[in-house]
Design an enzyme around this catalytic site. Structure first.
Site: not given
Ligand code: FAD
Ligand code: EPU
Length: 336
Positions: A162, A236, A332
């Site tokens: 990240r 997250s 994050e």
């Molecule tokens: P924004 O929120 O618009 O911007 C994020 C940051 O990047 C800001 O600081 C912004 O200024 C900067 N930025 C954006 N675009 C540019 C650009 N073109 N040039 C320079 N700076 C820029 N993330 C994960 O890694 N893994 C996951 O599994 C994951 N799951 C998610 C699930 C949900 C339900 C949600 C809501 C979010 C999740 N995220 C996850 C976080 C998010 O989706 C990612 O970080 C995504 O890449 C953000 O994209 P965005 O375009 O919405 O960025």
């Molecule tokens: N867990 C709990 N309680 C909870 C949530 C999770 O005990 O309330 C335990 C789960 O049972 C599991 C472990 O924690 O054993 C990991 O949980 P999960 O697989 O849901 O993934 P995570 O570590 O919570 C990360 C990323 C997610 C990504 C998933 C799948 C980060 C900060 N988050 O979540 O990314 O989608 O793994 O790879 O690394 C994001 O960055 O926004 C994001 C959603």
């Protein structure tokens, strides 16, 4: 490409937080970006993608520039790979699906992550055992001070968990314009992340494919992460913290059931969701700010929470995890 004033950002951030931009404009190519910068004194306060990784704690007293650079282009291919360039304003999940349709492999585990392509290198998005760093080939970004386009290779980006140079040492200095991914012609399947295997079995998949993995990931994500269209959130809220072996041993002695993964550097990554759940926060709600009942790592806005309400809740969570486990959580989500 016109600059508007006092624009609500509520529909432009997935937390659904009400905040205003004093000035707001959209750009769809580099020329438009340059023109906007020339008409405005100073730097933009925020470059906005899909708004899925930000928490707005106040109005933005400056210029918000929304990136809408479109276009997907196959640059070239060699025996093993296809090199695909996507405009920063392309929707990430639609880009993933575009690649899956053409059997270009690599991004399937990253299906359904909200946001735009341009933000994907910002924090090296990752899920289900894959991070974009593994597929990333290069990007072009506009330097706001020097007013020129620079190219970044994989090593230039210094990707970590990240993390990237854009989130740290070059914070606020660049606008990412496009990103090129190197995708495989022959897939390498990543099904090691426990839940994927289980889901594939549930789906009755006999012949493994990148499309099946994508669908499995979509199913898992939909079952436990809140849909921002229904409940505001930014995924997250905290990172999973990394701790050293000594601290790990102490923690495991007191909490043998703690969920942790060993890392190649000898350290351990703790599941922050588990830590937060153990502190009693899962399903917690105060006003409209809360902790998702199915995933304690996800903070939610049930409707009218302010960015400050969410931030204050995150502070309380951080303190309680520190007190119970002596572990520091790091946010994050980008706080503005
Ligand atoms: P924004 O929120 O618009 O911007 C994020 C940051 O990047 C800001 O600081 C912004 O200024 C900067 N930025 C954006 N675009 C540019 C650009 N073109 N040039 C320079 N700076 C820029 N993330 C994960 O890694 N893994 C996951 O599994 C994951 N799951 C998610 C699930 C949900 C339900 C949600 C809501 C979010 C999740 N995220 C996850 C976080 C998010 O989706 C990612 O970080 C995504 O890449 C953000 O994209 P965005 O375009 O919405 O960025
Ligand atoms: N867990 C709990 N309680 C909870 C949530 C999770 O005990 O309330 C335990 C789960 O049972 C599991 C472990 O924690 O054993 C990991 O949980 P999960 O697989 O849901 O993934 P995570 O570590 O919570 C990360 C990323 C997610 C990504 C998933 C799948 C980060 C900060 N988050 O979540 O990314 O989608 O793994 O790879 O690394 C994001 O960055 O926004 C994001 C959603």
């Amino acid at each position: 490409m016109q600059i508007q004033e006092n624009i609500s950002l509520k529909q432009l951030n997935t937390f659904g937080i009400e905040a205003k931009a004093r000035r707001f404009a959209v750009f769809s190519d580099t020329d438009e970006l340059e023109e906007l910068l020339a008409t405005e004194a100073g730097q933009p306060t925020l470059i906005l993608g899909g708004g899925s990784n930000i928490l707005l704690t106040k109005d933005v007293d400056g210029l918000v520039l929304k990136n809408e650079i479109k276009g997907i282009e196959e640059l070239h291919e060699d025996a093993d790979y296809v090199y695909v360039k996507a405009g920063a304003g392309e929707n990430w999940h639609e880009f993933v699906q575009y690649c899956l349709k053409r059997n270009w492999a690599g991004l399937e585990n990253l299906s359904l992550i909200p946001g735009l392509v341009g933000a994907s290198p910002m924090q090296n998005i990752g899920a289900y055992g894959v991070e974009i760093a593994e597929l990333f080939w290069g990007l072009e970004a506009f330097h706001l001070q020097e007013k020129k386009v620079l190219t970044f290779s994989l090593s230039d980006c210094e990707f970590g968990y990240r993390e990237s140079v854009f989130k740290r040492k070059y914070k606020g200095q660049f606008v990412i314009l496009n990103v090129t991914y190197r995708l495989r012609k022959k897939p390498v399947f990543h099904t090691g992340y426990g839940a994927i295997q289980q889901e594939l079995e549930k789906m009755g998949v006999k012949d493994l494919s990148i499309q099946a993995i994508s669908q499995a990931v979509i199913n898992i994500r939909s079952s436990k992460l809140p849909d921002p269209k229904v409940t505001g959130n930014a995924g997250s809220f905290f990172k999973n913290p990394e701790i050293q072996p000594l601290q790990y041993d102490l923690l495991k002695e007191k909490f043998p059931e703690a969920i942790a993964y060993s890392l190649v550097n000898g350290n351990y990554k703790l599941a922050a969701g588990w830590l937060i759940e153990q502190c009693g926060w899962k399903g917690f709600r105060e006003g409209d700010a809360g902790v998702h009942p199915k995933q304690a790592l996800v903070l939610v806005n049930y409707g009218h929470a302010s960015g400050r309400d969410i931030y204050d809740l995150s502070e309380k969570i951080l303190l309680s995890v520190k007190e119970k486990f002596d572990v520091e959580l790091e946010r994050e989500v980008n706080i503005l």
